[in-house]
Design a protein around this motif. Structure first.
Motif, short mmCIF file in Angstrom:
data_model
loop_
_atom_site.label_atom_id
_atom_site.label_comp_id
_atom_site.label_asym_id
_atom_site.label_seq_id
_atom_site.Cartn_x
_atom_site.Cartn_y
_atom_site.Cartn_z
N PRO A 1 -6.18 9.64 -7.62
CA PRO A 1 -6.37 9.31 -6.21
C PRO A 1 -7.15 10.36 -5.43
CG PRO A 1 -4.23 10.34 -6.50
CD PRO A 1 -4.87 10.29 -7.87
N THR B 1 0.80 -1.23 0.00
CA THR B 1 0.00 0.00 0.00
C THR B 1 0.83 1.28 0.00
OG1 THR B 1 -0.16 -0.07 2.42
CG2 THR B 1 -1.93 -1.13 1.17
N ALA C 1 -0.11 3.58 -2.82
CA ALA C 1 -1.38 4.30 -2.63
C ALA C 1 -1.19 5.48 -1.69
CB ALA C 1 -2.44 3.34 -2.08
N LEU D 1 -7.45 1.36 -2.97
CA LEU D 1 -6.77 1.98 -4.10
C LEU D 1 -5.69 1.04 -4.65
CD1 LEU D 1 -6.18 4.28 -6.03
CD2 LEU D 1 -4.85 5.40 -4.21
N THR D 2 -4.96 0.39 -3.76
CA THR D 2 -3.93 -0.55 -4.20
C THR D 2 -4.53 -1.69 -5.02
OG1 THR D 2 -2.57 -0.05 -2.26
CG2 THR D 2 -2.10 -2.11 -3.42
#
Length: 266
Positions: free
Chosen positions: A187, A139, A142, A203-204
């Motif tokens: 993002p 992550t 992200a 998001l990842t």
């Protein structure tokens, strides 16, 4: 900070020379097919996020991009005469992994690169996939995107594992490489959630879904490890031209019934 500034200055001059030399060699030695370069912003920051199955991936990406890209890498590369000049020339900023939190130093370096409006490259899997499958993403990518507002461009690299299988040091020439740049992922909808682990994972996973669509790899819901070796030949890639029904990233990346359960890392 002073050492980093010197390294970045050296990278700028070395990169121009290396690109002029390395790019023609790569494009002559292999049949390189590139798609989606229009998805690379012509200016401003962006995070370039490819899959990673061979060491030579780090040569092809800088060679085909229209803009300079910067990575971070372990400072031990500068101790080896074979990579002391080559890796910085390809855009690598060395990070000392001893005496503190190397991941935080790498993140801080990446933020400075993006705040200058440059491209930053990161492998979301963290290390090469020894099995040929696409592994679960970390992550940090992200978090970096949310904190800087930089879009993430997913990339699917196809064919480099056949050029340079695991533990093979000399790449095999005259093979085909396909590099597919996907649409940038914005993002900003997570702008206030940089410390929300669920948002970082969402998001990842969205990025990993897009990388899977671009690369055609089978998804493995575990983190890649340096010691992993394939127990059998890698599976055939899926048909990346087939249009899949779009669902949430967590649903798409859910392990199939035959996969062993995997707990989220802390």
């Amino acid at each position: 900070m002073g050492t980093l500034a010197v390294d970045e200055e050296r990278i700028g001059s070395l990169y121009r020379v290396a690109r002029a030399v390395v790019r023609p060699v790569l494009l002559t030695a292999w049949r390189v097919v590139v798609e989606g370069l229009e998805n690379i912003p012509s200016e401003g920051p962006a995070i370039i996020a490819p899959n990673h199955t061979a060491a030579i991936d780090s040569f092809f990406i800088p060679a085909v991009l229209p803009r300079r890209i910067i990575y971070v890498g372990k400072s031990e590369y500068l101790d080896d005469w074979k990579t002391r000049r080559l890796f910085p020339a390809l855009g690598m900023i060395p990070i000392d992994r001893s005496g503190g939190d190397a991941s935080q130093r790498a993140l801080a370096t990446a933020k400075r690169v993006l705040e200058r409006g440059e491209l930053f490259g990161i492998y979301p899997e963290g290390t090469r996939s020894r099995t040929g499958r696409l592994h679960k993403g970390h992550t940090g990518m992200a978090r970096l995107a949310i904190e800087t507002g930089a879009p993430i461009v997913p990339v699917g690299i196809i064919g480099t594992r056949e050029i340079q299988p695991p533990e093979v040091s000399v790449p095999l020439p005259l093979k085909r490489v396909q590099i597919r740049f996907g649409a940038a992922i914005d993002p900003h909808r997570y702008a206030t959630r940089a410390d929300d682990r669920l948002a970082l994972r969402q998001l990842t996973d969205e990025v990993m879904f897009e990388i899977r669509e671009l690369s055609g790899q089978e998804y493995d819901p575990t983190y890649a490890t340096k010691g992993a070796t394939p127990s059998a030949p890698p599976p055939d890639v899926i048909d990346v031209t087939a249009a899949a029904d779009r669902r949430s990233s967590s649903e798409v990346l859910r392990p199939i019934a035959s996969d062993a359960p995997h707990a989220e890392a802390g």
